[in-house]
Design a protein around this motif. Structure first.
Motif, PDB file in Angstrom:
ATOM      1  N   THR A   1       0.846  -1.190   0.000  1.00 33.93           N
ATOM      2  CA  THR A   1       0.000   0.000   0.000  1.00 33.93           C
ATOM      3  C   THR A   1       0.883   1.241   0.000  1.00 33.93           C
ATOM      4  N   THR A   2       0.549   2.160  -0.878  1.00 33.60           N
ATOM      5  CA  THR A   2       1.358   3.348  -1.094  1.00 33.60           C
ATOM      6  C   THR A   2       0.449   4.484  -1.555  1.00 33.60           C
ATOM      7  N   PHE A   3       1.042   5.610  -1.902  1.00 36.25           N
ATOM      8  CA  PHE A   3       0.333   6.690  -2.575  1.00 36.25           C
ATOM      9  C   PHE A   3       0.647   6.587  -4.066  1.00 36.25           C
ATOM     10  N   PRO A   4      -0.246   7.063  -4.923  1.00 35.45           N
ATOM     11  CA  PRO A   4       0.030   7.009  -6.364  1.00 35.45           C
ATOM     12  C   PRO A   4       1.184   7.933  -6.755  1.00 35.45           C
ATOM     13  N   GLY A   5       1.833   7.586  -7.842  1.00 34.32           N
ATOM     14  CA  GLY A   5       2.951   8.378  -8.356  1.00 34.32           C
ATOM     15  C   GLY A   5       3.713   7.584  -9.391  1.00 34.32           C
ATOM     16  N   GLY A   6       4.836   8.119  -9.841  1.00 32.69           N
ATOM     17  CA  GLY A   6       5.614   7.408 -10.842  1.00 32.69           C
ATOM     18  C   GLY A   6       6.808   8.199 -11.318  1.00 32.69           C
ATOM     19  N   HIS A   7       7.284   7.871 -12.502  1.00 35.69           N
ATOM     20  CA  HIS A   7       8.499   8.461 -13.057  1.00 35.69           C
ATOM     21  C   HIS A   7       8.219   9.770 -13.798  1.00 35.69           C
ATOM     22  N   VAL A   8       9.197  10.658 -13.745  1.00 38.58           N
ATOM     23  CA  VAL A   8       9.161  11.907 -14.498  1.00 38.58           C
ATOM     24  C   VAL A   8       9.622  11.591 -15.919  1.00 38.58           C
ATOM     25  N   GLU A   9       8.863  12.038 -16.900  1.00 37.62           N
ATOM     26  CA  GLU A   9       9.213  11.807 -18.295  1.00 37.62           C
ATOM     27  C   GLU A   9       9.989  12.997 -18.849  1.00 37.62           C
TER      28      GLU A   9
ATOM     29  N   ASP B   1       6.023  19.013   9.375  1.00 39.94           N
ATOM     30  CA  ASP B   1       6.583  20.136   8.625  1.00 39.94           C
ATOM     31  C   ASP B   1       8.089  20.285   8.812  1.00 39.94           C
ATOM     32  N   SER B   2       8.654  19.687   9.866  1.00 32.03           N
ATOM     33  CA  SER B   2      10.093  19.829  10.099  1.00 32.03           C
ATOM     34  C   SER B   2      10.905  18.757   9.375  1.00 32.03           C
ATOM     35  N   ALA B   3      10.243  17.758   8.784  1.00 30.90           N
ATOM     36  CA  ALA B   3      10.936  16.692   8.046  1.00 30.90           C
ATOM     37  C   ALA B   3      10.687  16.879   6.561  1.00 30.90           C
ATOM     38  N   SER B   4      11.735  17.215   5.814  1.00 29.50           N
ATOM     39  CA  SER B   4      11.527  17.469   4.390  1.00 29.50           C
ATOM     40  C   SER B   4      12.402  16.609   3.484  1.00 29.50           C
ATOM     41  N   GLU B   5      13.287  15.788   4.074  1.00 29.81           N
ATOM     42  CA  GLU B   5      14.147  14.948   3.253  1.00 29.81           C
ATOM     43  C   GLU B   5      14.415  13.631   3.976  1.00 29.81           C
ATOM     44  N   CYS B   6      14.409  12.547   3.211  1.00 27.26           N
ATOM     45  CA  CYS B   6      14.741  11.234   3.747  1.00 27.26           C
ATOM     46  C   CYS B   6      15.686  10.541   2.777  1.00 27.26           C
ATOM     47  N   LEU B   7      16.830  10.113   3.298  1.00 24.88           N
ATOM     48  CA  LEU B   7      17.763   9.296   2.537  1.00 24.88           C
ATOM     49  C   LEU B   7      17.749   7.907   3.145  1.00 24.88           C
ATOM     50  N   GLN B   8      17.469   6.906   2.323  1.00 20.41           N
ATOM     51  CA  GLN B   8      17.502   5.521   2.795  1.00 20.41           C
ATOM     52  C   GLN B   8      18.743   4.853   2.230  1.00 20.41           C
ATOM     53  N   THR B   9      19.457   4.156   3.128  1.00 23.40           N
ATOM     54  CA  THR B   9      20.682   3.479   2.750  1.00 23.40           C
ATOM     55  C   THR B   9      20.609   2.029   3.199  1.00 23.40           C
TER      56      THR B   9
ATOM     57  N   MET C   1       6.974  12.367   6.599  1.00 23.08           N
ATOM     58  CA  MET C   1       7.279  13.626   5.919  1.00 23.08           C
ATOM     59  C   MET C   1       6.025  14.352   5.447  1.00 23.08           C
ATOM     60  N   MET C   2       4.979  13.612   5.109  1.00 24.75           N
ATOM     61  CA  MET C   2       3.727  14.240   4.692  1.00 24.75           C
ATOM     62  C   MET C   2       3.036  14.946   5.861  1.00 24.75           C
ATOM     63  N   HIS C   3       3.334  14.519   7.088  1.00 24.52           N
ATOM     64  CA  HIS C   3       2.626  15.037   8.258  1.00 24.52           C
ATOM     65  C   HIS C   3       3.496  15.834   9.226  1.00 24.52           C
TER      66      HIS C   3
ATOM     67  N   LYS D   1      -2.150  -1.086   7.076  1.00 26.36           N
ATOM     68  CA  LYS D   1      -2.053  -1.914   5.866  1.00 26.36           C
ATOM     69  C   LYS D   1      -0.614  -2.432   5.708  1.00 26.36           C
ATOM     70  N   PRO D   2      -0.409  -3.477   4.870  1.00 27.84           N
ATOM     71  CA  PRO D   2       0.957  -3.897   4.540  1.00 27.84           C
ATOM     72  C   PRO D   2       1.571  -2.867   3.581  1.00 27.84           C
ATOM     73  N   LEU D   3       2.304  -1.919   4.159  1.00 29.54           N
ATOM     74  CA  LEU D   3       2.797  -0.775   3.396  1.00 29.54           C
ATOM     75  C   LEU D   3       3.974  -1.155   2.499  1.00 29.54           C
ATOM     76  N   ALA D   4       4.075  -0.468   1.378  1.00 32.85           N
ATOM     77  CA  ALA D   4       5.221  -0.606   0.486  1.00 32.85           C
ATOM     78  C   ALA D   4       6.466  -0.100   1.224  1.00 32.85           C
ATOM     79  N   PRO D   5       7.650  -0.568   0.819  1.00 35.47           N
ATOM     80  CA  PRO D   5       8.872  -0.132   1.492  1.00 35.47           C
ATOM     81  C   PRO D   5       9.012   1.389   1.532  1.00 35.47           C
ATOM     82  N   GLY D   6       9.371   1.913   2.701  1.00 33.47           N
ATOM     83  CA  GLY D   6       9.615   3.342   2.866  1.00 33.47           C
ATOM     84  C   GLY D   6       8.387   4.182   3.165  1.00 33.47           C
ATOM     85  N   MET D   7       7.199   3.593   3.132  1.00 33.41           N
ATOM     86  CA  MET D   7       5.985   4.398   3.311  1.00 33.41           C
ATOM     87  C   MET D   7       5.844   4.970   4.721  1.00 33.41           C
ATOM     88  N   GLU D   8       6.428   4.334   5.726  1.00 34.62           N
ATOM     89  CA  GLU D   8       6.383   4.920   7.070  1.00 34.62           C
ATOM     90  C   GLU D   8       7.100   6.272   7.066  1.00 34.62           C
TER      91      GLU D   8
END
Length: 150
Positions: free
Chosen positions: A35-43, A131-139, A127-129, A115-122
């Motif tokens: 489960t995720t939000f809709p989106g995709g690649h920039v053309e 205002d002080s979190a605007s960037e996430c780097l996953q390693t 970040m959506m909720h 829901k069983p969330l897609a990776p990284g959705m937490e």
């Protein structure tokens, strides 16, 4: 001389209403599912805003307006940096229609998080909720995935 990275640009949008519901996508795919939000690649030739509007329409049947940039989510896949621009909006019109990407539906925020969330959705949700979190780097490390949110 600095090393040049290959970059792939993507987007994701949290479409929400004023009844506490968000638009969820149960993504089906070999490389990314859950489960995720809709989106995709920039053309090529698109602005990031044009891209998120197009992707939301393709995956949900809704035409969104005034998406607000809320953060950047990025991670490495081999030598490629994947950069996702995160948006949210409560301005939309049209009829909700699922696509080959998966089923789309309205759900409360509380139900979404169970829901069983897609990776990284937490992290995306945070970040959506927050205002002080605007960037996430996953390693990916030998101990698992490490998320750095700023």
């Amino acid at each position: 001389m600095a090393e040049i990275e290959k970059v792939i640009f993507m987007n994701m949008c949290m479409v929400y209403d004023h009844a506490g519901r968000v638009l969820a996508l149960d993504k089906v795919g070999k490389s990314y599912s859950g489960t995720t939000f809709p989106g995709g690649h920039v053309e090529p030739g698109e602005t990031f805003t044009e891209s998120v509007i197009r992707e939301i329409y393709e995956e949900t049947g809704l035409t969104i307006s005034n998406p607000k940039l809320t953060g950047i989510y990025h991670w490495m896949t081999g030598a490629v940096r994947n950069v996702g621009f995160l948006y949210k909006t409560d301005e939309y019109q049209g009829e909700l229609i699922s696509s080959e990407e998966g089923k789309v539906y309205w759900i409360s925020g509380e139900e979404f998080l169970r829901k069983p969330l897609a990776p990284g959705m937490e992290q995306v949700w945070q970040m959506m909720h927050d205002d002080s979190a605007s960037e996430c780097l996953q390693t990916l490390t030998k101990n698992g995935i490490v998320s750095k949110i700023q």
